[in-house]
Design a protein around this motif. Sequence first.
Motif, short mmCIF file in Angstrom:
data_model
loop_
_atom_site.label_atom_id
_atom_site.label_comp_id
_atom_site.label_asym_id
_atom_site.label_seq_id
_atom_site.Cartn_x
_atom_site.Cartn_y
_atom_site.Cartn_z
N SER A 31 -29.32 67.31 28.49
CA SER A 31 -29.30 65.98 29.09
C SER A 31 -28.40 65.94 30.32
O SER A 31 -28.69 65.26 31.30
N SER A 32 -27.32 66.71 30.30
CA SER A 32 -26.44 66.77 31.47
C SER A 32 -27.16 67.38 32.65
O SER A 32 -27.02 66.93 33.79
N LEU A 33 -27.97 68.44 32.39
CA LEU A 33 -28.72 69.07 33.46
C LEU A 33 -29.76 68.10 34.01
O LEU A 33 -29.97 68.00 35.22
N ALA A 34 -30.42 67.37 33.11
CA ALA A 34 -31.42 66.40 33.55
C ALA A 34 -30.80 65.33 34.44
O ALA A 34 -31.41 64.86 35.39
N CYS A 35 -29.57 64.96 34.14
CA CYS A 35 -28.88 63.94 34.92
C CYS A 35 -28.70 64.39 36.36
O CYS A 35 -28.71 63.58 37.28
N CYS A 36 -28.54 65.69 36.56
CA CYS A 36 -28.34 66.20 37.90
C CYS A 36 -29.65 66.34 38.66
O CYS A 36 -29.66 66.58 39.85
N VAL A 37 -30.79 66.26 37.96
CA VAL A 37 -32.07 66.50 38.59
C VAL A 37 -32.70 65.23 39.14
O VAL A 37 -33.25 65.20 40.22
N SER A 38 -32.61 64.12 38.42
CA SER A 38 -33.18 62.88 38.93
C SER A 38 -32.60 61.70 38.23
O SER A 38 -32.15 61.78 37.09
N SER A 39 -32.63 60.58 38.93
CA SER A 39 -32.08 59.36 38.36
C SER A 39 -32.91 58.87 37.20
O SER A 39 -32.40 58.30 36.24
N SER A 40 -34.23 59.04 37.25
CA SER A 40 -35.07 58.57 36.15
C SER A 40 -34.81 59.36 34.89
O SER A 40 -34.73 58.81 33.79
N ALA A 41 -34.65 60.69 35.05
CA ALA A 41 -34.33 61.50 33.87
C ALA A 41 -32.97 61.12 33.32
O ALA A 41 -32.75 61.11 32.12
N CYS A 42 -32.05 60.78 34.25
CA CYS A 42 -30.71 60.38 33.84
C CYS A 42 -30.77 59.11 33.00
O CYS A 42 -30.09 58.98 32.00
N SER A 43 -31.60 58.16 33.41
CA SER A 43 -31.67 56.90 32.69
C SER A 43 -32.36 57.05 31.36
O SER A 43 -32.16 56.26 30.45
N LEU A 44 -33.19 58.07 31.21
CA LEU A 44 -33.94 58.24 29.97
C LEU A 44 -33.17 58.99 28.90
O LEU A 44 -33.25 58.66 27.72
N CYS A 45 -32.40 60.00 29.29
CA CYS A 45 -31.84 60.87 28.26
C CYS A 45 -30.39 61.24 28.50
O CYS A 45 -29.91 62.21 27.94
N CYS A 46 -29.67 60.51 29.35
CA CYS A 46 -28.30 60.89 29.66
C CYS A 46 -27.30 59.90 29.12
O CYS A 46 -26.33 59.57 29.79
N ALA A 47 -27.52 59.39 27.95
CA ALA A 47 -26.61 58.40 27.40
C ALA A 47 -25.21 58.95 27.22
O ALA A 47 -24.22 58.22 27.28
N ALA A 48 -25.10 60.27 27.00
CA ALA A 48 -23.80 60.88 26.78
C ALA A 48 -23.16 61.38 28.07
O ALA A 48 -22.05 61.86 28.07
N CYS A 49 -23.90 61.26 29.21
CA CYS A 49 -23.41 61.80 30.47
C CYS A 49 -22.53 60.78 31.19
O CYS A 49 -22.68 59.58 30.97
N PRO A 50 -21.68 61.21 32.07
CA PRO A 50 -20.95 60.26 32.93
C PRO A 50 -21.93 59.63 33.92
O PRO A 50 -22.99 60.16 34.18
N SER A 51 -21.55 58.47 34.46
CA SER A 51 -22.42 57.79 35.41
C SER A 51 -22.60 58.65 36.66
O SER A 51 -21.71 59.38 37.07
N CYS A 52 -23.77 58.53 37.28
CA CYS A 52 -24.05 59.32 38.47
C CYS A 52 -24.78 58.47 39.49
O CYS A 52 -25.40 57.47 39.16
N ARG A 53 -24.70 58.87 40.75
CA ARG A 53 -25.36 58.17 41.84
C ARG A 53 -26.56 58.98 42.32
O ARG A 53 -26.56 60.20 42.25
N ASN A 54 -27.56 58.27 42.85
CA ASN A 54 -28.72 58.96 43.38
C ASN A 54 -28.33 59.95 44.47
O ASN A 54 -28.82 61.08 44.51
N SER A 55 -27.46 59.52 45.38
CA SER A 55 -27.10 60.38 46.51
C SER A 55 -26.40 61.65 46.04
O SER A 55 -26.61 62.73 46.60
N THR A 56 -25.58 61.54 45.00
CA THR A 56 -24.88 62.71 44.47
C THR A 56 -25.84 63.63 43.74
O THR A 56 -25.90 64.84 43.99
N ALA A 57 -26.62 63.04 42.81
CA ALA A 57 -27.52 63.84 41.98
C ALA A 57 -28.54 64.58 42.83
O ALA A 57 -28.84 65.75 42.57
#
Length: 453
Positions: A8-34
């Motif tokens: 899920s952490s890796l998915a968070c770095c790949v796209s914002s949609s993946a982050c919103s779907l499966c990154c509940a345990a991840c820290p918040s991230c920005r589109n520009s950063t990811a």
Amino acid sequence: MCVGGIASSLACCVSSSACSLCCAACPSCRNSTASRIAYGLVLVLATIVSLISMSSLVREEFAKIGPVCEQFASKSICEKHLGYFMVYRVMFAMCCFFVLMAILMIGVKNSKDKRAALQNGFWAVKALVIAAFGVGAFFIPEGDFDSVWMYFGLAGGFAFILLQLVFLIDFAYSWNEKWVAKMEEDGEVCGKWFTILLSATIFIFLVCITAVVLMFVYYGSDGCGLNKFFISTNLILCVVLSVISVLPKIQEANPSSGLLQSSVVSIYIMFLTWSAMTSSTKVGCNPQLSEILTGHENHSQEQDQSGASLDSASIVGIVVWVCLVMYSSVSTAGKVGVSAAPEEEGFVAMNDVGSAGNASDDEEGGGRKGQKVYDDEEEGVAYNYSLFHLVLTCASLYIMMCLTNWLDPKGQLAQFQRSHAAMWVKVSSAWICAALYGWTLVAPLVLTNRDFY
């Protein structure tokens, strides 16, 4: 961390949609950063693929493919050259992709532009496009392609070396500012953070001095007058820059200047000097680190073996590249809205699936807050998309040259000659780097009507 958490952490770095779907345990991230991290990882993956393609096992298997080796004089020559053949084509595919993205992203001002979705998402589609470019690149006939593409590599590598210095200077200034701030918090003239800052600066300068001595010993022997000129000139430049950085007038106009930044720039200039001398075409004046350590000298101007092994300067260059690209991706985005809450900056916060609209659940004691993905580009993009992809184009060419040791591949003869042009590209980059850093020191003093902070 469990496997699911890593995924899920890796998915968070790949796209914002993946982050919103499966990154509940991840820290918040920005589109520009990811997005920037993701593009950086794509280029790192291409580098890994190129390294694998240079292995003897892969070259032996590809040599069995008839159409690939038909354009070479013999199968042995084909196998010998295949490592460079594949690296040039993998990075050609990456350049095509980044140039295409640069063209498509021209004029994007904010995330409301429909093209912004292509920049920050559609990763499966982009993977297919890269694969298509890669497959097509392998059908480019040998001919003069490698010799011509090498000059594109020299130009792109030269540009990226200068860009690396920009990243390096930014890193040095940020590093110095953070440690000076901690030193001021201590409230002691010679407190802990002052000692750490001074020790780091002295250590880096000692490394520079050691490098200069070793370069004079191993690259400044009789008959290597040009190398002596390079070492002496660049040593003088480093001393001058260090002195300028602590002059009272410079300190008054540019309080953030200091010896720490000068030491970081100096060691980078020394690295470029060493790398330039390893590309020298003069026999006896261009020993590789492996030759120095083993005492075995190669008196040939050509790479006698497969031509597909990395030299020490190229390895260091790749490590520096990875560190600075990742730093630039994170640090630049981190300066956007870090001091205010996302809602105060106009960001859009989205809770993870299943918790959208359940703000009351988060407010209860012990409630788990949903993962938030911030669209930090509604009012304006955090970086120029087209320029970003052009930078990655130059980065691809720089990596291509590092992986091929900046050699000049002669495809039909499978000779890998050290390039006189590569030597001058590197040493001139060192001089321009010194000029750029010198300008950052004196600019606030010269352009008094400009705000540099």
